[in-house]
Design an enzyme around this catalytic site. Sequence first.
Site, mmCIF file in Angstrom:
data_model
loop_
_atom_site.group_PDB
_atom_site.id
_atom_site.type_symbol
_atom_site.label_atom_id
_atom_site.label_comp_id
_atom_site.label_asym_id
_atom_site.label_seq_id
_atom_site.Cartn_x
_atom_site.Cartn_y
_atom_site.Cartn_z
ATOM 1 N N ARG A 1 -20.069 9.703 -4.858
ATOM 2 C CA ARG A 1 -19.766 9.042 -6.133
ATOM 3 C C ARG A 1 -20.580 9.661 -7.266
ATOM 4 N NH1 ARG A 1 -20.006 2.643 -6.063
ATOM 5 N NH2 ARG A 1 -22.243 3.024 -6.096
ATOM 6 N N LYS B 1 -20.154 5.866 -12.206
ATOM 7 C CA LYS B 1 -21.318 4.996 -12.438
ATOM 8 C C LYS B 1 -22.188 5.554 -13.565
ATOM 9 C CE LYS B 1 -23.947 1.858 -9.511
ATOM 10 N NZ LYS B 1 -23.382 0.607 -10.002
ATOM 11 N N GLU C 1 -12.811 -6.298 -12.983
ATOM 12 C CA GLU C 1 -14.135 -6.184 -12.384
ATOM 13 C C GLU C 1 -15.088 -7.138 -13.072
ATOM 14 O OE1 GLU C 1 -15.107 -2.086 -11.837
ATOM 15 O OE2 GLU C 1 -17.244 -2.460 -11.857
#
Length: 361
Positions: free
Chosen positions: A101, A204, A240
Site C-alpha cells: 500500500r 494513505k 468510509e
Amino acid sequence: MAPSVHSSSSTLLTSDTDERYANVNWEELEFSLTPTDYMFVAKYKQGETFSEGNIVPYGDISISPCSAIFNYGQGLFEGLKAYRTEDKRIRLFRPDENALRMQNGAERLCMTAPSAEQFIKAVKQTVLANKKWVPPPGKGSLYIRPLLIGSGAMLGLASAPEYTFLIYATPVGEYHKVSSGLMNLKVNHHNYHRSHYGGTGGVKSCTNYSPVVKTFLEAKSLGFSDVLFLDAATGRNIEELTTSNIFIVKGDIVTTPPILGTILPGITRKSVSELARDIGYKVEERDISVDEMLEAEEVFCTGTATVVKAVETVTYKDKKVKYKTGEEALSTKLYTMLTDIQMGIVEDKKGWMVEIDGCDD
Ligand code: COI
C-alpha cells in the site's frame, strides 16, 4: 537537507527507559503515544535507491522548513501491529500488505518507496529494538507507524529531492474506546467530503486525515463516536469513516463499498471479508446507498486501529437506526476470528502472521 536525529531534551535516553516502562499501565492501555526507545530512519536522494537505514534513539528529527512534507504535504503513513503470544513469540500482521500500500501511495504522490523486503526488514528491526514495549498477550499490541515523507528542501512545486522513511512504534490499546464498546455514527450529509474520484482517498496520504477532523469534532461534540462520509459525486452512497472502512450485513450477505480510488483499501477490510466468506457469507463489494444501510440488520467498521467494531446506531438527518450487536452479531464473530489469529490463540492457516526472530529471550 537531510533530517538529523537530535539528542535534544525530547530525545529519550536509555536511562529513562526503566522509569517510563514502570509507569505504563498495561491493563488500561489507550490508543495514544507512549514513546518507546528506538526508531528506524533511512533517507535517500531522489533517483537513488534506498539507503539501508539505521535504528536510532527515538526522538525529534530536524527537517528543512522548505521540505515537501511541510509545504506541500508530500507524505504517506502506514499503521500495523505486532502482537505478543502466550508462548513468547512476537508476530506482525500482514506487513507485506502495508508495504504494497505504501508503494501504491508513493506512485500516486511521485515518491520512491522502499521495496517490500526493505519495508518488512525495517519494521522487524524497529519491533526488535523495542521488544519490551510489545504489551503482554491480550493486553494490546505494539502499533507501528511507518512514514514516507518528502524531507528535502525545494520551493517550487515538484517531487522532493530527498525522502525519509521513518518508523516509530508505541504500545496501544483500543481505538474508539467507548464505555459500551459500540459505535454511534453520524452520516455527514451536508458539508465536507473525505475524498473524490481522482483524488488521494485511495492511498494513505497524510493529507487525507486533517481535513476530516473538523467534521469529526463536530460529531463528537454532539455525542457521536465517528462520522460516516458519503461519496462526493452523488452524496447518496456510503464510503468510509474518518479512519475505518464500513460493512453492512443483511441475511447471509455482507456488503462493503468498492475500492475505486475514493476509499482506503483497508488490510483489516480485506482480511475480514475473507473470514466472512470462510464461514459461508457472500461478500459483495459495490455501492451502498444510505437508504440501503438504514435497512441493514447489522453495520460494523474495520481498520488496523479500529480492528472490528460493531455499530449500534447510525443517524442520518433526523432518522436514527439501531442495529444488531452483541454475541449473536457477525461483527463479534469476525472480531474473535481475526484477533484469535493475531494473538496466536488459533493457528494461522492463512499465512498472515510474520514472526520476528530473536524475541524469545
Ligand atoms: C490505522 O488504523 O492504522 C490508521 O491509520 C488510523 C489512524 C489515523 C488512527
